[in-house]
Design a protein around this motif. Structure first.
Motif, PDB file in Angstrom:
ATOM      1  N   ALA A 169      14.256   3.355   2.192  1.00 41.58           N
ATOM      2  CA  ALA A 169      15.044   2.512   1.277  1.00 41.58           C
ATOM      3  C   ALA A 169      15.091   1.192   1.496  1.00 41.58           C
ATOM      4  O   ALA A 169      15.600   0.488   1.163  1.00 41.58           O
ATOM      5  N   ASN A 170      13.485   0.869   1.455  1.00 43.86           N
ATOM      6  CA  ASN A 170      12.748  -0.248   1.863  1.00 43.86           C
ATOM      7  C   ASN A 170      11.290  -0.033   1.033  1.00 43.86           C
ATOM      8  O   ASN A 170       9.903   0.445   1.890  1.00 43.86           O
ATOM      9  N   MET A 201       7.892  -1.665   6.628  1.00 51.81           N
ATOM     10  CA  MET A 201       6.933  -1.531   6.285  1.00 51.81           C
ATOM     11  C   MET A 201       6.651  -1.693   4.748  1.00 51.81           C
ATOM     12  O   MET A 201       7.043  -1.484   3.577  1.00 51.81           O
ATOM     13  N   PRO A 202       5.640  -3.168   4.850  1.00 45.41           N
ATOM     14  CA  PRO A 202       4.864  -3.094   3.020  1.00 45.41           C
ATOM     15  C   PRO A 202       4.357  -1.369   2.256  1.00 45.41           C
ATOM     16  O   PRO A 202       3.830  -0.704   2.451  1.00 45.41           O
ATOM     17  N   ARG A 203       5.536  -1.361   1.453  1.00 46.80           N
ATOM     18  CA  ARG A 203       5.729  -0.560   0.317  1.00 46.80           C
ATOM     19  C   ARG A 203       5.917  -0.492  -0.896  1.00 46.80           C
ATOM     20  O   ARG A 203       6.693  -1.488  -1.007  1.00 46.80           O
ATOM     21  N   LEU A 204       5.680   0.441  -1.998  1.00 45.31           N
ATOM     22  CA  LEU A 204       5.534   0.118  -3.378  1.00 45.31           C
ATOM     23  C   LEU A 204       6.662   2.072  -3.801  1.00 45.31           C
ATOM     24  O   LEU A 204       5.713   2.974  -3.375  1.00 45.31           O
ATOM     25  N   ILE A 240       3.233   3.704  -2.107  1.00 46.09           N
ATOM     26  CA  ILE A 240       2.178   3.652  -1.456  1.00 46.09           C
ATOM     27  C   ILE A 240       2.404   2.520  -0.935  1.00 46.09           C
ATOM     28  O   ILE A 240       3.104   2.209  -0.769  1.00 46.09           O
ATOM     29  N   SER A 241       1.881   3.046   0.505  1.00 47.33           N
ATOM     30  CA  SER A 241       2.328   2.190   1.410  1.00 47.33           C
ATOM     31  C   SER A 241       0.350   1.696   2.632  1.00 47.33           C
ATOM     32  O   SER A 241      -0.312   1.852   2.091  1.00 47.33           O
ATOM     33  N   LEU A 242       1.350   0.698   3.335  1.00 46.08           N
ATOM     34  CA  LEU A 242       0.502   0.249   4.102  1.00 46.08           C
ATOM     35  C   LEU A 242       0.096  -0.155   5.601  1.00 46.08           C
ATOM     36  O   LEU A 242       2.166  -0.449   6.555  1.00 46.08           O
TER      37      LEU A 242
END
Length: 262
Positions: A40-41, A69-72, A248-250
């Motif tokens: 959701a983010n 979480m940094p995420r795209l 994809i996330s960090l």
């Protein structure tokens, strides 16, 4: 415009309309204040974006500042230069998910399920029950965050669809279709309670949601299946592949950009 670009435009438009979205460089970030679930983010790049290391550092910092979480989530064909930049900054691909779509003439009727009743939630208790089924269905524990029920309410109120399936009065499944943009809607948040799986409820509920969206004027409903088994269920009611989405996330232990190389 190709169908995959239609889908990406729809997702980006809804993100721009979300009340707590924000911009960082060439990215629009969908931020849910009351729902920390990573799905959701997320950020979506602008079409053709070519982010700099500094812009990626700023994007990561914005997520961290908001305890997310940094995420795209986006279609790589939309912005081909973004994925290499993310990988160089330490991001890791979670998966590449097929994007499926269905038009009114393609929808197939699944087998009926004994005792199944599907309807839009009408009371606070029904929305709470729907949110709980969704929360537990996606592996959550305890009670759902308030943002889950709010999403279902907003979808139903804004021209989308929300539905709660019950079997003999017991909540068994939930799902929704997002607010339409230019005739497109996303079928999302579908979940079936553990005790009711493998009975055809997912197919029946998906078909109901899709048919309702079409009846309300949508020309295409699209979705991202959660895995091959779920993909087969959607294929059985008429959904077909139109593209691929990158998630994809960090991770929390990984810095971004120039720091990652140090």
């Amino acid at each position: 415009m190709p169908m995959d670009f239609d889908v990406q435009t729809h997702a980006r438009t809804l993100t721009l309309r979300s009340p707590d979205h924000y911009r960082v460089g060439p990215f629009t970030v969908r931020h849910n204040v009351n729902w920390s679930l990573k799905y959701a983010n997320y950020a979506i790049p602008d079409q053709g974006a070519e982010p700099t290391p500094g812009e990626l550092d700023a994007l990561v910092a914005a997520f961290r500042e908001r305890d997310r979480m940094p995420r795209l989530e986006y279609l790589p064909t939309w912005a081909p230069a973004v994925e290499p930049a993310l990988l160089a900054a330490g991001f890791t691909a979670e998966n590449r998910a097929p994007i499926l779509a269905c038009a009114p003439g393609d929808l197939l009727t699944p087998k009926p399920v004994d005792g199944l009743v599907t309807a839009e939630p009408a009371t606070d208790a029904e929305y709470a029950a729907a949110a709980l089924v969704q929360h537990l269905g996606y592996g959550g524990t305890g009670e759902p965050e308030s943002g889950q029920a709010a999403w279902l309410r907003d979808a139903a109120a804004g021209g989308g669809v929300a539905a709660l399936a019950t079997v003999d009065g017991v909540p068994a499944g939930v799902g929704g279709c997002s607010v339409p943009v230019d005739g497109l809607s996303e079928l999302v948040g579908l979940a079936v309670a553990a005790d009711f799986r493998r009975r055809g409820i997912g197919a029946a509920l998906s078909a109901r949601l899709t048919a309702t969206a079409f009846a309300q004027g949508c020309r295409v409903v699209w979705l991202e299946p959660g895995g091959p088994d779920v993909e087969r269920i959607y294929a059985g009611i008429g959904y077909r592949g139109v593209g691929e989405k990158l998630n994809i996330s960090l991770g929390p232990e990984r810095p971004a950009g120039r720091e990652a190389a140090g």
